[in-house]
Motif scaffolding. Structure first.
Motif, mmCIF file in Angstrom:
data_model
loop_
_atom_site.group_PDB
_atom_site.id
_atom_site.type_symbol
_atom_site.label_atom_id
_atom_site.label_comp_id
_atom_site.label_asym_id
_atom_site.label_seq_id
_atom_site.Cartn_x
_atom_site.Cartn_y
_atom_site.Cartn_z
ATOM 1 N N GLU A 238 -88.524 -16.807 14.947
ATOM 2 C CA GLU A 238 -87.335 -16.766 15.787
ATOM 3 C C GLU A 238 -87.292 -15.468 16.595
ATOM 4 N N ARG A 239 -87.692 -14.349 15.985
ATOM 5 C CA ARG A 239 -87.711 -13.077 16.704
ATOM 6 C C ARG A 239 -88.736 -13.109 17.828
ATOM 7 N N ARG A 241 -89.754 -15.706 19.411
ATOM 8 C CA ARG A 241 -89.253 -16.587 20.472
ATOM 9 C C ARG A 241 -88.242 -15.865 21.348
ATOM 10 N N ARG A 242 -87.340 -15.079 20.731
ATOM 11 C CA ARG A 242 -86.343 -14.345 21.496
ATOM 12 C C ARG A 242 -86.986 -13.270 22.374
ATOM 13 N N GLU A 243 -87.983 -12.566 21.803
ATOM 14 C CA GLU A 243 -88.642 -11.511 22.569
ATOM 15 C C GLU A 243 -89.414 -12.093 23.750
ATOM 16 N N ALA A 245 -88.575 -14.757 25.347
ATOM 17 C CA ALA A 245 -87.571 -15.172 26.329
ATOM 18 C C ALA A 245 -87.005 -13.972 27.081
ATOM 19 N N ASP A 246 -86.885 -12.805 26.401
ATOM 20 C CA ASP A 246 -86.322 -11.612 27.029
ATOM 21 C C ASP A 246 -87.273 -11.016 28.067
ATOM 22 N N GLN A 250 -87.221 -6.050 28.634
ATOM 23 C CA GLN A 250 -86.178 -6.008 27.636
ATOM 24 C C GLN A 250 -86.716 -5.487 26.300
ATOM 25 N N ARG A 251 -87.953 -5.797 25.964
ATOM 26 C CA ARG A 251 -88.515 -5.335 24.679
ATOM 27 C C ARG A 251 -88.686 -3.816 24.699
#
Length: 254
Positions: A238-239, A241-243, A245-246, A250-251
């Motif tokens: 999940e992390r 996937r979010r990274e 997407a960002d 953003q990272r």
């Protein structure tokens, strides 16, 4: 969890069942307690000789209004006669060892007690006309452990019945609900009339509402047991996937 014995290339069901039964301490302890209590009751003359015992230990609105607040816990420990007890004991011995093998004695005890508490509650709620005799018996708990087993093993054959766990569980739920709602004292249009025509009484001699309460507890517990678990792999995925997407910008800010 015990490893089944292989004989001639096939699993020895009877051997496995025997070992499960002997190792099911909570089940055997519960059966022993119920038999001892019934032995005392029958030696004293049973319901006909000691109706006050049933009035104090069994579950009823009148008893609760008189301050007998222990009844939701005590009613399951006493039975109307030996036949009533044997039916429930057979259910405990047939299902309890499987529950203990899968989840241990604590799970068995939680399911059993939760089932009989819910059974008592549903009996009171779905019998507004009152009861002529107090509710007794541990059938609500037996139905709860059965529905849990059918829920966690929906595709398994429920020996000795030639049906799947899913079919058996749904059948018990539907039958309990329909029979409970046929109670004439509920005043449900059509259902109450049908209940009167079928001769269904509201005296509490057979509490389908109690069975319904136990069945719902078992069904809910089964769904809770099979709920998706949160694992480290799922969190990492999940992390990631979010990274993704960002985006890289953003990272870098994190």
């Amino acid at each position: 969890m015990q490893t089944p014995t292989m004989r001639g290339g096939s699993v020895s069901k009877w051997s496995t069942m025997g070992r499960d039964l002997l190792s099911a301490r909570m089940t055997l302890l519960g059966v022993l307690v119920l038999v001892l209590i019934q032995g005392v009751v029958e030696k004293a003359g049973g319901f006909e000789a000691k109706p006050e015992w049933f009035g104090a230990i069994g579950l009823s609105r009148q008893g609760l209004s008189n301050g007998c607040y222990w009844q939701p816990f005590s009613y399951a420990l006493i039975h109307g006669n030996w036949v009533h007890l044997v039916i429930n004991v057979v259910g405990l011995l047939a299902i309890g060892p499987r529950i203990e093998r899968i989840g241990g004695g604590r799970l068995f005890l939680v399911l059993l007690v939760s089932g009989w508490l819910a059974g008592g509650l549903f009996h009171l709620l779905l019998n507004p006309g009152g009861e002529m005799i107090p509710l007794v018996g541990i059938s609500g708990g037996v139905i709860a452990i059965l529905l849990w087993l059918t829920g966690v093993s929906p595709g398994s054959r429920m020996w000795p019945l030639p049906v799947s766990g899913s079919s058996l569980g749904i059948g018990i739920l539907l039958a309990s609900a329909i029979l409970a709602l046929l109670n004439p004292s509920l005043g449900i249009p059509y259902l109450s009339d049908l209940g009167e025509k079928l001769g269904k009484s509201a005296d509490g001699s057979v509490s389908h509402a109690c069975h319904l309460g136990g069945a719902l507890v078992g069904w809910v517990f089964a769904r809770w047991t099979l709920r998706p678990r949160v694992s480290l792999a799922k969190l990492q995925k999940e992390r990631a996937r979010r990274e993704a997407a960002d985006g890289p910008d953003q990272r870098e800010l994190r």
